[in-house]
Each structure stands twice: as structure tokens, then as C-alpha cells.
Design a protein around this motif. Structure first.
Motif, PDB file in Angstrom:
ATOM      1  N   UNK A   1      40.837  51.282  42.861  1.00 15.08           N
ATOM      2  CA  UNK A   1      41.349  52.251  42.063  1.00 15.08           C
ATOM      3  C   UNK A   1      42.910  52.269  41.956  1.00 15.08           C
ATOM      4  N   UNK A   2      43.635  51.898  42.860  1.00 15.54           N
ATOM      5  CA  UNK A   2      45.100  51.614  42.829  1.00 15.54           C
ATOM      6  C   UNK A   2      45.533  50.593  42.109  1.00 15.54           C
ATOM      7  N   UNK A   3      44.530  49.597  41.621  1.00 13.08           N
ATOM      8  CA  UNK A   3      44.775  48.600  40.950  1.00 13.08           C
ATOM      9  C   UNK A   3      44.226  48.501  39.544  1.00 13.08           C
ATOM     10  N   UNK A   4      44.802  48.172  38.629  1.00 12.96           N
ATOM     11  CA  UNK A   4      44.025  48.095  37.373  1.00 12.96           C
ATOM     12  C   UNK A   4      43.687  46.558  36.992  1.00 12.96           C
ATOM     13  N   UNK A   5      42.602  46.234  36.765  1.00 13.63           N
ATOM     14  CA  UNK A   5      42.445  44.766  36.545  1.00 13.63           C
ATOM     15  C   UNK A   5      41.924  44.446  35.259  1.00 13.63           C
ATOM     16  N   UNK A   6      42.562  43.606  34.590  1.00 17.84           N
ATOM     17  CA  UNK A   6      42.172  43.014  33.126  1.00 17.84           C
ATOM     18  C   UNK A   6      41.832  41.569  33.042  1.00 17.84           C
ATOM     19  N   UNK A   7      40.647  41.449  32.836  1.00 18.85           N
ATOM     20  CA  UNK A   7      40.118  40.020  32.856  1.00 18.85           C
ATOM     21  C   UNK A   7      40.206  39.312  31.409  1.00 18.85           C
ATOM     22  N   UNK A   8      39.790  37.993  31.465  1.00 10.68           N
ATOM     23  CA  UNK A   8      40.101  37.222  30.262  1.00 10.68           C
ATOM     24  C   UNK A   8      39.066  37.572  29.411  1.00 10.68           C
ATOM     25  N   UNK A   9      37.601  37.719  29.825  1.00 16.36           N
ATOM     26  CA  UNK A   9      36.580  38.103  29.102  1.00 16.36           C
ATOM     27  C   UNK A   9      36.220  39.522  28.765  1.00 16.36           C
ATOM     28  N   UNK A  10      37.114  40.473  29.076  1.00 12.86           N
ATOM     29  CA  UNK A  10      37.050  41.885  28.500  1.00 12.86           C
ATOM     30  C   UNK A  10      36.067  42.605  29.605  1.00 12.86           C
ATOM     31  N   UNK A  11      34.944  42.163  29.759  1.00 14.86           N
ATOM     32  CA  UNK A  11      34.077  42.790  30.737  1.00 14.86           C
ATOM     33  C   UNK A  11      33.756  44.196  30.090  1.00 14.86           C
ATOM     34  N   UNK A  12      33.571  44.546  29.014  1.00 15.76           N
ATOM     35  CA  UNK A  12      33.155  45.690  28.415  1.00 15.76           C
ATOM     36  C   UNK A  12      31.606  45.847  28.726  1.00 15.76           C
ATOM     37  N   UNK A  13      30.962  46.951  28.755  1.00 19.62           N
ATOM     38  CA  UNK A  13      29.523  47.161  28.783  1.00 19.62           C
ATOM     39  C   UNK A  13      28.975  47.158  27.329  1.00 19.62           C
ATOM     40  N   UNK A  14      28.196  46.126  26.906  1.00 18.40           N
ATOM     41  CA  UNK A  14      27.968  45.784  25.504  1.00 18.40           C
ATOM     42  C   UNK A  14      27.140  47.010  24.972  1.00 18.40           C
ATOM     43  N   UNK A  15      26.308  47.890  25.915  1.00 19.57           N
ATOM     44  CA  UNK A  15      25.392  48.805  25.205  1.00 19.57           C
ATOM     45  C   UNK A  15      25.770  50.111  25.157  1.00 19.57           C
ATOM     46  N   UNK A  16      27.354  50.312  25.310  1.00 16.10           N
ATOM     47  CA  UNK A  16      27.935  51.537  25.315  1.00 16.10           C
ATOM     48  C   UNK A  16      29.303  51.540  24.512  1.00 16.10           C
TER      49      UNK A  16
END
Length: 227
Positions: free
Chosen positions: A82-97
């Protein structure tokens, strides 16, 4: 004086008993922007995983945003993240929302309950990355650059002390990569500490900053011109 966000002393990172990086000594202060560069397989991702508790630190001393990495308990990892924001190469968004629902999911998972406050926060972080107008779109309706901007906005939801970006431009074309880095730089100028792992040297040349290189199981600072 700026507070120390990350401190590593005589740290060696292992994966399955193999030394990935040895004898790391590093201090990162609040508000710094730091690149971690190196070829694929030189330990950039292992380094990042150690910082957000995905790889257990077993040798040396390490602290990040007030957490002791050597003695990090499993139960503490969600609070660390919660104290670290992590950004990944492959976005990792939930596809159904849609975008808004992706953001709501994170806020609810991290303990937010007030609907009005949640929406204000979502609008605020989407404004920061220039995407306030796409809240109802599904991830598949967005370009790669837009998806990564959403991922960056998501990383900012809990007002983290540190942003860790692991190859955030790895799947993007050069122009979009520069735009994404511009967003991260803007966030940094607003006072956030950013550590970004990348092998995209063109981006580094465009936005110079302190740079550490992973090579031959070590990590060392490089002068910009020799990158």
C-alpha cells in the motif's frame, strides 16, 4: 533533509539458491528518480521483486518505506504494497471491468469504504495521467499507452511513498514510451520517488537521471554519457 525511502547494505539477492546480484549498497532519498538498467536476465526484475516483497531478502540489511526487508513477515506484505505503487510491463488490468471499476477494485481491496471519497480519488489520479475521459472504457478498447497510463494511475491510488516501475515501456513503441516516461517524470516532479527498471536506452537518453546498471551479478552507478 530528505528522508531515506530505500536503504540496502551488503545485500545479495538469490533466486533458487543462485546468486543474481551480490553486494548491493544503495540509498534512495525521498523525491529521487532512479533508473535500473541492464540486459534481460541481469537481475533487474529480481531486484524489483525483492523491493516489493515477492522475493525474500536473506542476506544483508534492507529497509523500504519503513519496512525491514530481511525480517518481512508474510502478513506485512499487503501493507508494504500500500505504501509502494507498482507498475508492470504488461499493465495487469482486470479485463472484465472498465477503467473506473479497475480503480474501485483496488480501493476496496485496500480498505476504502466511502463511495464519494473513492470516486474523488479515482478522478484525481486519472486527471494526473490525462485520462479522465475514458473511465467507462474496457481495457481492450484502450491503446497500450492508455492501458499503461491507467496502470500508473492505479499505482497512485493509495498515495504511495515510492513508485516501482518494472519495464513500464517494454511493450510500447518509442513515441508512447517517451509519453509514459513523461508521465512518470511529472509524478516525480510532484515529489514522488520513482525507481524504474528498463532496458530502453533511448528513453534514458531523453530523460537523464541517476542510473544503476546490473551486469555480471553486480549493480553499480553509471555516468550518463557511458550508458
Amino acid at each position: 533533509m530528505s528522508a531515506t525511502v530505500l536503504s540496502l547494505k551488503n545485500v545479495t539477492i538469490y533466486q533458487e539458491n543462485r546468486v543474481i546480484l551480490s553486494q548491493i549498497n544503495l540509498e534512495v532519498k525521498e523525491g529521487e528518480f532512479l533508473y535500473i538498467i541492464g540486459k534481460t536476465g541481469t537481475g533487474k526484475s529480481s531486484f524489483m521483486k525483492t523491493l516489493y516483497g515477492d522475493l525474500q531478502l536473506t542476506t544483508g540489511q534492507g529497509s523500504i518505506v519503513g519496512y525491514d526487508l530481511l525480517n518481512l513477515k508474510e502478513s506485512e506484505i499487503p501493507f508494504l504494497r500500500r505504501k509502494i505503487g507498482i507498475v508492470f510491463q504488461d499493465f495487469q488490468l482486470l479485463p472484465d471491468r472498465n477503467v473506473n471499476e479497475n480503480m474501485l477494485f483496488v480501493l476496496k481491496a485496500t480498505g476504502w469504504t466511502d463511495k464519494t471519497e473513492m470516486q474523488v480519488k479515482i478522478d484525481e489520479v486519472l486527471d494526473l495521467v490525462g485520462l479522465r475521459s475514458i473511465t467507462n472504457k474496457m481495457p481492450h478498447q484502450l491503446s497500450g499507452g492508455e492501458q499503461q497510463r491507467v496502470a500508473i494511475a492505479r499505482a497512485l491510488l493509495n498515495d504511495p511513498e515510492l513508485i516501482l516501475a518494472d519495464e513500464p515501456t517494454g511493450n510500447l513503441d518509442p513515441q508512447t514510451s517517451a509519453e509514459i516516461l513523461g508521465v512518470l517524470k511529472k509524478i516525480n516532479e510532484n515529489g514522488k520517488t520513482v525507481i524504474m527498471a528498463t532496458h530502453d536506452y533511448a528513453v534514458i537518453m531523453k530523460f537523464p537521471a541517476k542510473t544503476l546498471k546490473c551486469e555480471d551479478s553486480t549493480i553499480f552507478e553509471v555516468v550518463q554519457k557511458t550508458v
